[in-house]
Design a protein around this motif. Structure first.
Motif, PDB file in Angstrom:
ATOM      1  N   ASP A   1       0.808  -1.101   0.005  1.00 12.96           N
ATOM      2  CA  ASP A   1       0.009  -0.333   0.062  1.00 12.96           C
ATOM      3  C   ASP A   1       0.727   1.093  -0.038  1.00 12.96           C
ATOM      4  O   ASP A   1       0.581   2.413  -0.330  1.00 12.96           O
ATOM      5  N   ALA A   2       1.870   1.307   0.490  1.00 15.41           N
ATOM      6  CA  ALA A   2       3.281   2.794   0.574  1.00 15.41           C
ATOM      7  C   ALA A   2       3.035   2.496  -0.834  1.00 15.41           C
ATOM      8  O   ALA A   2       3.323   4.228  -1.069  1.00 15.41           O
ATOM      9  N   LEU A   3       3.407   1.897  -0.782  1.00 18.17           N
ATOM     10  CA  LEU A   3       4.686   1.732  -2.238  1.00 18.17           C
ATOM     11  C   LEU A   3       3.445   2.473  -3.352  1.00 18.17           C
ATOM     12  O   LEU A   3       3.756   2.781  -4.134  1.00 18.17           O
ATOM     13  N   ASP A   4       2.827   1.954  -3.477  1.00 21.90           N
ATOM     14  CA  ASP A   4       1.687   2.525  -4.381  1.00 21.90           C
ATOM     15  C   ASP A   4       1.038   3.768  -4.256  1.00 21.90           C
ATOM     16  O   ASP A   4       0.620   4.372  -4.910  1.00 21.90           O
ATOM     17  N   GLU A   5       0.699   4.183  -3.076  1.00 22.21           N
ATOM     18  CA  GLU A   5       0.547   5.078  -2.240  1.00 22.21           C
ATOM     19  C   GLU A   5       1.684   6.353  -3.274  1.00 22.21           C
ATOM     20  O   GLU A   5       1.295   7.617  -3.416  1.00 22.21           O
ATOM     21  N   ASP A   6       2.646   6.058  -3.312  1.00 23.55           N
ATOM     22  CA  ASP A   6       4.649   7.010  -3.934  1.00 23.55           C
ATOM     23  C   ASP A   6       4.369   6.832  -4.908  1.00 23.55           C
ATOM     24  O   ASP A   6       5.781   6.936  -5.669  1.00 23.55           O
TER      25      ASP A   6
ATOM     26  N   ALA B   1       4.146   2.353  -8.660  1.00 23.53           N
ATOM     27  CA  ALA B   1       3.327   0.454  -8.682  1.00 23.53           C
ATOM     28  C   ALA B   1       4.086  -0.421  -9.114  1.00 23.53           C
ATOM     29  O   ALA B   1       3.560  -1.513  -8.490  1.00 23.53           O
ATOM     30  N   PRO B   2       5.148  -0.524 -10.485  1.00 17.87           N
ATOM     31  CA  PRO B   2       5.843  -1.934 -10.595  1.00 17.87           C
ATOM     32  C   PRO B   2       6.539  -3.010  -9.231  1.00 17.87           C
ATOM     33  O   PRO B   2       5.810  -3.894  -9.247  1.00 17.87           O
ATOM     34  N   MET B   3       7.178  -1.589  -8.203  1.00 17.81           N
ATOM     35  CA  MET B   3       7.529  -2.602  -7.115  1.00 17.81           C
ATOM     36  C   MET B   3       6.199  -2.929  -6.106  1.00 17.81           C
ATOM     37  O   MET B   3       6.011  -4.378  -5.653  1.00 17.81           O
ATOM     38  N   ALA B   4       4.973  -2.798  -6.213  1.00 17.43           N
ATOM     39  CA  ALA B   4       3.835  -1.985  -5.184  1.00 17.43           C
ATOM     40  C   ALA B   4       3.347  -3.147  -5.432  1.00 17.43           C
ATOM     41  O   ALA B   4       3.236  -4.647  -4.912  1.00 17.43           O
ATOM     42  N   SER B   5       3.441  -3.557  -6.882  1.00 17.26           N
ATOM     43  CA  SER B   5       2.365  -5.489  -8.035  1.00 17.26           C
ATOM     44  C   SER B   5       3.713  -6.300  -7.054  1.00 17.26           C
ATOM     45  O   SER B   5       2.925  -7.039  -6.464  1.00 17.26           O
ATOM     46  N   CYS B   6       5.208  -6.000  -7.094  1.00 13.95           N
ATOM     47  CA  CYS B   6       5.662  -7.377  -6.878  1.00 13.95           C
ATOM     48  C   CYS B   6       5.744  -7.514  -5.512  1.00 13.95           C
ATOM     49  O   CYS B   6       5.690  -8.553  -4.806  1.00 13.95           O
TER      50      CYS B   6
END
Length: 300
Positions: free
Chosen positions: A239-244, A247-252
């Motif tokens: 969630d933190a990665l997605d908010e910042d 997105a590609p790392m958030a998907s991982c």
């Protein structure tokens, strides 16, 4: 754990009351008979906001850690003192804070492995009497690990400090020797709480996730509870990665979270208690959301 004052410029020059073992000794000197009493005096002073004896309290706590490894009461008091000093140093933004947090973390791990100590009655000249018990000391250190120590450890590790190496050391056995390995769950909850509080797109998730996975693998008595905390941390990082907008790392991270959810389901397959059913329901909600919101291909 609330302390009333903040202090600047606190140093940690060693001023021992319990003299150190000589360099020639192959093993540390014996645990002093009055170790608990000395540490309680130091602890009460710290809790009352007195810092005149800060260096002395710090030195005493580390000396007792070295000499009293078979004394769960003394090591527990050492962990308590080191935690209180670390809080004070953090409040003053002292460069020594990181070092003392690491020592508090190590002391809390060591205390769990110390043999249970018989109840110890202590009295003072003014008529004050207290009784230290192994059960109460373990409960105190459990709370400190979860509420104070582990969240700070996670925060430092996410900032790419030297704590990163502390958390990524391989575990050949569970670091918590008690039969139920319950302090491993306390640590894991605290680490996941630290992720909840401080995770961002600038965080380094690796060390915290590695520690959670190592605990999960090394402490089978608490595999279900430890897997739950690993799921929590992965979801929070996703969630933190997605908010910042990473997105590609958030998907991982979302993919990894879904994998851990599957692990939890496998471990909890035969569990029928209400708490586990509630956690399974919560994880199903997380999984649906992770699949919906993290749709960009994983790119590490």
């Amino acid at each position: 754990m609330r302390l009333r004052h903040q202090f600047l410029g606190l140093s940690l020059a060693a001023m021992l009351v319990l003299p150190p073992a000589s360099a020639e000794e192959a093993t540390p000197a014996a645990c002093p008979d009055n170790a608990e009493k000395v540490l309680i005096r130091n602890l009460v002073a710290l809790q009352n906001g007195q810092t005149d004896g800060l260096n002395q309290a710090y030195a005493n706590a580390n000396a007792v850690r070295t000499r009293c490894v078979d004394n769960s009461l003394a090591v527990g008091l050492s962990a308590n003192i080191l935690t209180q000093i670390a809080i004070l140093l953090s409040q003053s933004e002292s460069a020594d804070a990181l070092k003392v947090w690491q020592e508090a973390y190590t002391a809390a791990i060591e205390q769990d492995s110390a043999p249970a100590h018989a109840d110890l009655a202590l009295s003072w000249e003014n008529g004050t009497e207290i009784t230290l018990t192994d059960a109460e000391m373990h409960a105190t250190v459990d709370t400190m690990m979860e509420a104070n120590i582990a969240p700070v450890i996670a925060s430092f590790a996410m900032q790419r400090s030297s704590f990163a190496s502390l958390l990524t050391t391989d575990l050949t056995a569970c670091p918590y020797a008690a039969d139920n390995q319950s302090r491993a769950v306390r640590e894991a909850k605290g680490l996941a709480d630290g992720v909840t509080q401080d995770a961002s797109g600038y965080s380094e998730p690796g060390p915290v996730l590695t520690r959670l996975e190592n605990l999960r693998q090394a402490c089978p008595a608490q595999a279900i509870a430890l897997t739950e905390q690993a799921v929590r941390a992965h979801v929070e990082f996703a969630d933190a990665l997605d908010e910042d907008m990473t997105a590609p790392m958030a998907s991982c991270m979302a993919n990894d979270a879904i994998t851990r959810i599957a692990d939890y389901r496998a471990l909890a397959a035969d569990a029928a208690d209400e708490a586990t059913r509630a956690t399974l329901t919560k994880m199903a909600t997380w999984e649906k959301r992770l699949k919906t919101h993290h749709v960009i291909a994983c790119k590490r």
